[in-house]
Write a protein that holds these residues in place. Structure first.
Motif, PDB file in Angstrom:
ATOM      1  N   CYS A   6       0.850  -1.191   0.000  1.00  0.00           N
ATOM      2  CA  CYS A   6       0.000   0.000   0.000  1.00  0.00           C
ATOM      3  C   CYS A   6       0.884   1.239   0.000  1.00  0.00           C
ATOM      4  N   ASP A  13       7.120   4.574   2.135  1.00  0.00           N
ATOM      5  CA  ASP A  13       6.512   3.499   1.351  1.00  0.00           C
ATOM      6  C   ASP A  13       7.510   2.890   0.364  1.00  0.00           C
ATOM      7  N   GLY A  67       0.458   6.568  10.818  1.00  0.00           N
ATOM      8  CA  GLY A  67       0.828   5.157  10.910  1.00  0.00           C
ATOM      9  C   GLY A  67      -0.331   4.265  11.303  1.00  0.00           C
TER      10      GLY A  67
HETATM   11  N1  LIG Z   1      -4.417   6.599   0.495  1.00  0.00           N
HETATM   12  C1  LIG Z   1      -3.636   5.523   0.700  1.00  0.00           C
HETATM   13  N2  LIG Z   1      -3.535   4.560  -0.242  1.00  0.00           N
HETATM   14  C2  LIG Z   1      -2.739   3.474  -0.043  1.00  0.00           C
HETATM   15  N3  LIG Z   1      -2.012   3.292   1.051  1.00  0.00           N
HETATM   16  C3  LIG Z   1      -2.074   4.216   2.023  1.00  0.00           C
HETATM   17  C4  LIG Z   1      -2.886   5.377   1.916  1.00  0.00           C
HETATM   18  N4  LIG Z   1      -2.726   6.107   3.030  1.00  0.00           N
HETATM   19  C5  LIG Z   1      -1.867   5.433   3.809  1.00  0.00           C
HETATM   20  N5  LIG Z   1      -1.445   4.289   3.208  1.00  0.00           N
HETATM   21  C6  LIG Z   1      -0.489   3.294   3.733  1.00  0.00           C
HETATM   22  O1  LIG Z   1      -0.554   3.310   5.152  1.00  0.00           O
HETATM   23  C7  LIG Z   1       0.708   3.675   5.703  1.00  0.00           C
HETATM   24  C8  LIG Z   1       0.475   4.522   6.930  1.00  0.00           C
HETATM   25  O2  LIG Z   1      -0.178   5.708   6.561  1.00  0.00           O
HETATM   26  P1  LIG Z   1      -0.764   6.747   7.636  1.00  0.00           P
HETATM   27  O3  LIG Z   1      -1.598   5.951   8.580  1.00  0.00           O
HETATM   28  O4  LIG Z   1      -1.563   7.726   6.823  1.00  0.00           O
HETATM   29  O5  LIG Z   1       0.431   7.382   8.310  1.00  0.00           O
HETATM   30  C9  LIG Z   1       1.457   4.370   4.576  1.00  0.00           C
HETATM   31  O6  LIG Z   1       2.852   4.282   4.757  1.00  0.00           O
HETATM   32  C10 LIG Z   1       0.960   3.588   3.374  1.00  0.00           C
HETATM   33  O7  LIG Z   1       1.647   2.341   3.291  1.00  0.00           O
END
Ligand SMILES: Nc1ncnc2c1ncn2[C@@H]1O[C@H](COP(=O)(O)O)[C@@H](O)[C@H]1O
Ligand SMILES: Cc1cc2nc3c(=O)[nH]c(=O)nc-3n(C[C@H](O)[C@H](O)[C@H](O)COP(=O)(O)OP(=O)(O)OC[C@H]3O[C@@H](n4cnc5c(N)ncnc54)[C@H](O)[C@@H]3O)c2cc1C
Lengths: 262, 322
Positions: free
Chosen positions: A6, A38, A126
């Motif tokens: 992702c 990522d 995260g």
């Molecule tokens: N819109 C998105 N589409 C795909 N993967 C996502 C998205 N947002 C977050 N991720 C994945 O979730 C991880 C954590 O994101 P976050 O929780 O937004 O800090 C990121 O490093 C990506 O691997």
């Protein structure tokens, strides 16, 4: 073996400003790039691919220009990309994002391993990885510092907690989020860049997935941002220490004694 | 009508309570006033008595669940246990430390509850019964206030060392026990757990810190800084570029993506004062900075400043400590 990574696209720099009139983030003119954390997730998947001939599918939810990051990941060596793009998905917080990603992973089908970056550098939460793991009822290993296949259907990871180094063994399917220290992402080679344009990039819209509309986008997001502002570092009244280093050091010692710090 | 419950989920760190828990209890009791009932939820083994480390911080209640599987339980198992407790008590708010553990369990629990979770908060307040959580984004360049208006519980993880833990003299929390059914997850096992041997205080809880940046990164300067830290009874901390050196790790880093610290005294050497660094140390009591550039932003955030060479100043300072 099938691995889904992702990825999110984020603004190229974190030096965003706030529009003084609308009090909204001003992201004009900021190019999008793949979330740096990522890239570690993609790299990890590609290393597993080299070891097992796994298929690596990139998955992202966002506006159409997120396709750029999918191409970037395919130029690194991933096999295909899926873009989840629909106005109904817009304004999603981590819960609504995790829901759509989980439904898409279910549709991709037969996924053995799902890898996430440690966090997105714009929102810095995260949370999305553990949310997807919960929705898919899969075990999770967060903040993995190493990750390898240890059996036909099994991964072993190390994880550094604040106080403990853990070794975990998970039966696949499982969800892993990786620390940035675990690898150095490769650069796309010219050949892979060329190849990336021949690899399949699929876009799924709302109707392509099995979705409960009450869980989508802004309406499906329990949290609301009520205010954004620039932090003002607290200013202090500076007392200069002057003269030679010896003079300045003795001024400091006196000041620290006055403050009962020495 | 009983008061709404404000929960702090206690976290274990080896055989002790993770300090963020105590910091959060202190903050929660302040926020609660007469309006909320502050509960610390503690999942521990049958032979543990971690409540002894929570009691002085004065929550209204310590709610204990005992099971010998808790100390080595995985995220999904702990989230499942917490879900059962929440379904039984319907708390208004649930707070976690934004530690690796907290940041792994809380979002799983959030997904089970289909509610809102604000990550890595730097401040909390209540507007009536709605939690207003302040969260940094874009690498601390932007602050957001986030609420979860309609769903309960509302949840947040809070960055370690954001609040100061304060024991209360007359604290007499009620100690209660609760029960859950432990649902083991067969597909994930912790096969080894080695304590990271770090008996010394970390930069996160040192009361004196000598901080080194890119302008104070050579062998001699690090040697002098080590002596200085010993003399002061403190620890060395570093800005991010120095974590590339073998001798320093992420645990020594001060700043947004490292430790937030508030020692009594910090001496900054050769650190420019990027906002990501400043947010990690601006609540220190006394801030002293040495930098060869008179225009370095670090000076605006300092109580005392010397424009000059870091090594020369350290040498002079060491010479004057009898
Ligand atoms: N819109 C998105 N589409 C795909 N993967 C996502 C998205 N947002 C977050 N991720 C994945 O979730 C991880 C954590 O994101 P976050 O929780 O937004 O800090 C990121 O490093 C990506 O691997
Ligand atoms: C998302 C994100 C998160 C980040 N998180 C953190 C974080 O948690 N912590 C962190 O520290 N950084 C963090 N950074 C990096 C931060 O922006 C700065 O790059 C970093 O703090 C700079 O470190 P520095 O001050 O040591 O180096 P520099 O900015 O290179 O400054 C070196 C200073 O040393 C001075 N100097 C040089 N020679 C001497 C001498 N002989 N004597 C005295 N002074 C001298 C120079 O004048 C200069 O001011 C983050 C960045 C991003 C984008």
């Amino acid at each position: 073996m099938k691995i889904v990574v992702c990825i999110k696209q984020v603004p190229e720099t974190n030096d965003v400003t706030i529009d003084p009139h609308t009090h909204n983030l001003d992201r004009r003119g900021l190019a999008g790039v793949m979330n740096p954390f990522d890239k570690n997730a993609v790299e990890q998947a590609l290393q597993l691919k080299a070891a097992t001939d796994a298929e690596v599918v990139l998955l992202t939810m966002g506006p159409d220009d997120y396709a750029q990051s999918l191409r970037e990941g395919m130029a690194m060596g991933a096999d295909s990309g899926v873009l989840l793009s629909d106005r109904a998905f817009a304004g999603a917080d981590t819960l609504a994002t995790g829901y759509v990603l989980a439904q898409a992973i279910a549709k991709i089908g037969d996924v053995d391993l799902i890898i996430f970056g440690r966090q997105a550098v714009d929102a810095d939460t995260g949370q999305v990885g553990p949310i997807v793991a919960e929705f898919l009822h899969q075990p999770q290993i967060t903040y993995a510092a190493t990750l390898r296949l240890s059996g036909p259907n099994e991964v072993t990871a190390e994880r550094l907690l604040e106080d403990t180094k853990q070794t975990l063994v998970a039966q696949l399917p499982a969800v892993v989020s990786v620390r940035s220290e675990l690898n150095t992402p490769r650069y796309p080679t010219p050949r892979n860049i060329q190849l990336s344009f021949t690899k399949p990039l699929t876009t799924w819209h709302h109707d392509d997935l099995d979705l409960d509309d009450t869980r989508l986008g802004q309406a499906g997001s329990p949290t609301i941002v009520t205010k954004v502002y620039a932090p003002t570092p607290v200013k202090r009244a500076l007392t200069p220490l002057t003269g030679t280093p010896q003079e300045a050091a003795s001024q400091l010692i006196k000041a620290l004694k006055d403050r009962q710090l020495l | 009508m009983s008061k709404p419950e404000l929960w702090v989920v206690a976290e274990r760190r080896l055989d002790h309570i993770e300090p963020t828990t105590q910091q959060l209890i202190t903050k929660a009791t302040r926020l609660a006033g007469d309006h909320f009932h502050v509960v610390t939820v503690l999942l521990e083994a049958t032979t543990d008595h971690l409540e002894d480390e929570l009691q002085p911080y004065g929550p209204d209640e310590i709610r204990i669940v005992r099971d010998d599987r808790f100390p080595t339980a995985t995220d999904a198992e702990l989230a499942d246990a917490l879900k059962q407790l929440i379904d039984a008590a319907h708390p208004n708010t649930v707070l976690f430390g934004a530690t690796i553990t907290g940041r792994s369990i809380a979002p799983r629990l959030q997904a089970k509850l289909q509610t809102g979770l604000t990550a890595d908060c730097l401040d909390l307040r209540f507007d009536d019964e709605t939690l207003v959580a302040t969260k940094p984004s874009y690498g601390d360049n932007i602050m957001c206030e986030i609420i979860c208006p309609d769903r309960r519980p509302q949840m947040a993880t809070v960055r370690p060392n954001t609040f100061v833990a304060q024991p209360q003299a007359d604290a007499t929390p009620a100690i209660t026990t609760a029960h859950i059914t432990f649902h083991p997850v067969a597909r994930l096992h912790v096969t080894a757990a080695t304590p990271v041997v770090n008996t010394a205080t970390t930069v996160g809880d040192a009361s004196r810190v000598v901080a080194l940046g890119r302008g104070a990164a050579n062998e001699d300067t690090i040697a002098s800084a080590t002596q200085l830290a010993e003399k002061l009874g403190g620890r060395i901390g570093v800005s991010r570029p120095l974590t590339d050196q073998d001798r320093f790790t992420h645990d020594d880093q001060i700043g947004q993506s490292g430790n937030t610290i508030h020692p009594d005294l910090i001496l900054n050497f050769g650190i420019s004062g990027a906002v990501q660094y400043l947010v990690g140390m601006q609540d220190s009591q006394t801030i002293v900075s040495v930098n060869s550039d008179p225009n370095a932003p670090i000076f605006a955030a300092s109580d005392y400043g010397y424009v000059g060479d870091a090594q020369a100043f350290m040498t002079a300072l060491l010479a004057q400590f009898a």
